[in-house]
Design a protein around this motif. Structure first.
Motif, PDB file in Angstrom:
ATOM      1  N   GLN A 206       0.826  -1.209   0.000  1.00 27.66           N
ATOM      2  CA  GLN A 206       0.000   0.000   0.000  1.00 27.66           C
ATOM      3  C   GLN A 206       0.863   1.264   0.000  1.00 27.66           C
ATOM      4  O   GLN A 206       0.533   2.244  -0.660  1.00 27.66           O
ATOM      5  N   ASP A 212      -5.202  -1.401  -5.443  1.00 27.14           N
ATOM      6  CA  ASP A 212      -6.074  -2.461  -4.937  1.00 27.14           C
ATOM      7  C   ASP A 212      -6.623  -3.346  -6.050  1.00 27.14           C
ATOM      8  O   ASP A 212      -6.903  -4.528  -5.822  1.00 27.14           O
ATOM      9  N   LYS A 213      -6.787  -2.800  -7.243  1.00 24.57           N
ATOM     10  CA  LYS A 213      -7.308  -3.587  -8.357  1.00 24.57           C
ATOM     11  C   LYS A 213      -6.353  -4.739  -8.695  1.00 24.57           C
ATOM     12  O   LYS A 213      -6.770  -5.895  -8.841  1.00 24.57           O
ATOM     13  N   ARG A 216      -6.205  -7.372  -5.763  1.00 26.00           N
ATOM     14  CA  ARG A 216      -7.330  -8.311  -5.756  1.00 26.00           C
ATOM     15  C   ARG A 216      -7.242  -9.301  -6.917  1.00 26.00           C
ATOM     16  O   ARG A 216      -7.567 -10.484  -6.765  1.00 26.00           O
ATOM     17  N   SER A 272     -12.971 -11.243   2.879  1.00 28.80           N
ATOM     18  CA  SER A 272     -12.730  -9.889   3.393  1.00 28.80           C
ATOM     19  C   SER A 272     -11.582  -9.202   2.656  1.00 28.80           C
ATOM     20  O   SER A 272     -11.512  -7.968   2.610  1.00 28.80           O
ATOM     21  N   TYR A 274     -11.219  -8.826  -0.378  1.00 26.32           N
ATOM     22  CA  TYR A 274     -11.722  -8.108  -1.543  1.00 26.32           C
ATOM     23  C   TYR A 274     -12.534  -6.867  -1.173  1.00 26.32           C
ATOM     24  O   TYR A 274     -12.975  -6.122  -2.051  1.00 26.32           O
ATOM     25  N   LYS A 275     -12.732  -6.651   0.129  1.00 29.51           N
ATOM     26  CA  LYS A 275     -13.533  -5.515   0.575  1.00 29.51           C
ATOM     27  C   LYS A 275     -12.826  -4.187   0.322  1.00 29.51           C
ATOM     28  O   LYS A 275     -11.595  -4.121   0.275  1.00 29.51           O
ATOM     29  N   GLN A 276     -13.616  -3.139   0.205  1.00 31.68           N
ATOM     30  CA  GLN A 276     -13.065  -1.792   0.152  1.00 31.68           C
ATOM     31  C   GLN A 276     -12.455  -1.476   1.517  1.00 31.68           C
ATOM     32  O   GLN A 276     -13.029  -1.800   2.555  1.00 31.68           O
ATOM     33  N   ASN A 277     -11.290  -0.860   1.532  1.00 28.33           N
ATOM     34  CA  ASN A 277     -10.611  -0.468   2.776  1.00 28.33           C
ATOM     35  C   ASN A 277     -10.236  -1.658   3.671  1.00 28.33           C
ATOM     36  O   ASN A 277     -10.158  -1.527   4.894  1.00 28.33           O
ATOM     37  N   HIS A 279      -7.970  -4.248   5.644  1.00 26.70           N
ATOM     38  CA  HIS A 279      -6.633  -4.281   6.235  1.00 26.70           C
ATOM     39  C   HIS A 279      -6.518  -5.556   7.075  1.00 26.70           C
ATOM     40  O   HIS A 279      -7.450  -5.906   7.810  1.00 26.70           O
TER      41      HIS A 279
END
Length: 315
Positions: A206, A212-213, A216, A272, A274-277, A279
């Motif tokens: 990060q 993130d794309k 994932r 989880s 694949y979730k937005q935000n 960690h």
């Protein structure tokens, strides 16, 4: 004239020597003042792999061969994880994260050594890991030629898997109760440390890339590759050991049940990622990790954990 040149030259050398000393002291102080990684402790494990039975997991060949197959990947795999983080370490400007990277590298190095020791103890004519490990080494060479971003994303994916598996092992003491003492030491120690450093590769990714794309997308590829790799290697070991494995019908049924149960229960934690935000630290393992640290210190007499618990008591 010669005397003057000699004095000038001597003075120049002395000046250089003083500068070198000052630089060394500054470097030493800088290193000493570097913040320590909080919550990530590098420990050396003392255990006897030869004392572990072949069907050490609940007397189940299915589950035992599965874990041994995973162990066979760890020496090369852990080295790759370190390599992928080192690729971009010079781009990390955060001192706290640099300290965590150092601890991550230390833990992974110890894991690689411990599982190499385990694998070497089990190498025999009827239980051969060499051919599979040679194939894995060729794959490792290929992956190391990929872009550093892809390599680090692969590590993030595998670190998510190892943390999930580690957390599952620690949360199910009824399963661990079936293990030999030395098997408990190896797998619980490894699980604890995977949980401790589960966020490091992710945070580095990060910090340096933040894509993130791609992260994932790589997880989807790693999931199919990891599942097929584990199934293939576990099956090979099972077939090598078929004369001893096939007769244990009850153990194999129980092992298959445990595997299916684990798979179903871990789906939410896996998704989880694949979730937005997302960690890794959002999954709280604090209590269960502390419980097993205490168990390894008190019941299994693992020296590194005994020292750790003593320091906690007197701090």
């Amino acid at each position: 004239m010669c005397a003057w040149l000699y004095d000038a030259h001597t003075g120049f050398l002395n000046s250089k020597l003083e500068m070198f000393k000052m630089t060394a002291v500054t470097t030493q102080k800088s290193y000493q003042n570097r913040p320590k990684a909080i919550g990530i402790t590098v420990r050396k494990l003392q255990f006897n792999p030869k004392a572990i039975r072949r069907h050490y997991f609940a007397n189940s060949p299915v589950m035992s061969h599965l874990l041994t197959a995973l162990s066979s990947t760890f020496p090369i795999g852990e080295q790759f994880f370190v390599h992928s983080v080192r690729n971009v370490r010079n781009q990390v400007t955060d001192e706290k994260l640099q300290a965590q990277i150092a601890a991550f590298i230390g833990q992974e190095a110890m894991h690689s050594k411990a599982h190499a020791k385990f694998n070497d103890a089990w190498r025999s004519d009827d239980y051969n890991l060499d051919r599979f490990q040679a194939w894995l080494a060729r794959k490792d060479s290929y992956v190391k030629n990929l872009h550093p971003k892809i390599q680090l994303a692969i590590t993030c994916a595998f670190e998510h898997f190892t943390a999930l598996l580690g957390g599952y092992i620690l949360r199910h003491p009824e399963v661990l109760s079936t293990l030999d003492s030395d098997a408990v030491k190896l797998w619980v120690w490894h699980a604890i440390e995977e949980i401790e450093h589960r966020s490091v590769a992710f945070d580095v990714y990060q910090h340096v890339y933040g894509d993130d794309k791609i992260r994932r997308m790589i997880m989807r590829s790693v999931t199919t590759g990891f599942a097929s790799l584990t199934f293939y290697s576990a099956t090979k070991l099972f077939m090598q050991d078929r004369k001893k494995s096939l007769p244990k019908v009850g153990g194999n049924i129980f092992g298959t049940y445990l595997l299916a149960k684990m798979f179903i229960q871990l789906i939410p934690e896996y998704l989880s990622y694949y979730k937005q935000n997302f960690h890794p630290s959002e999954i709280d393992y604090t209590d269960i990790v502390q419980y097993w640290k205490q168990q390894l210190a008190d019941e299994y007499h693992v020296e590194s954990f005994q020292m750790e618990q003593t320091l906690i008591r007197y701090s």
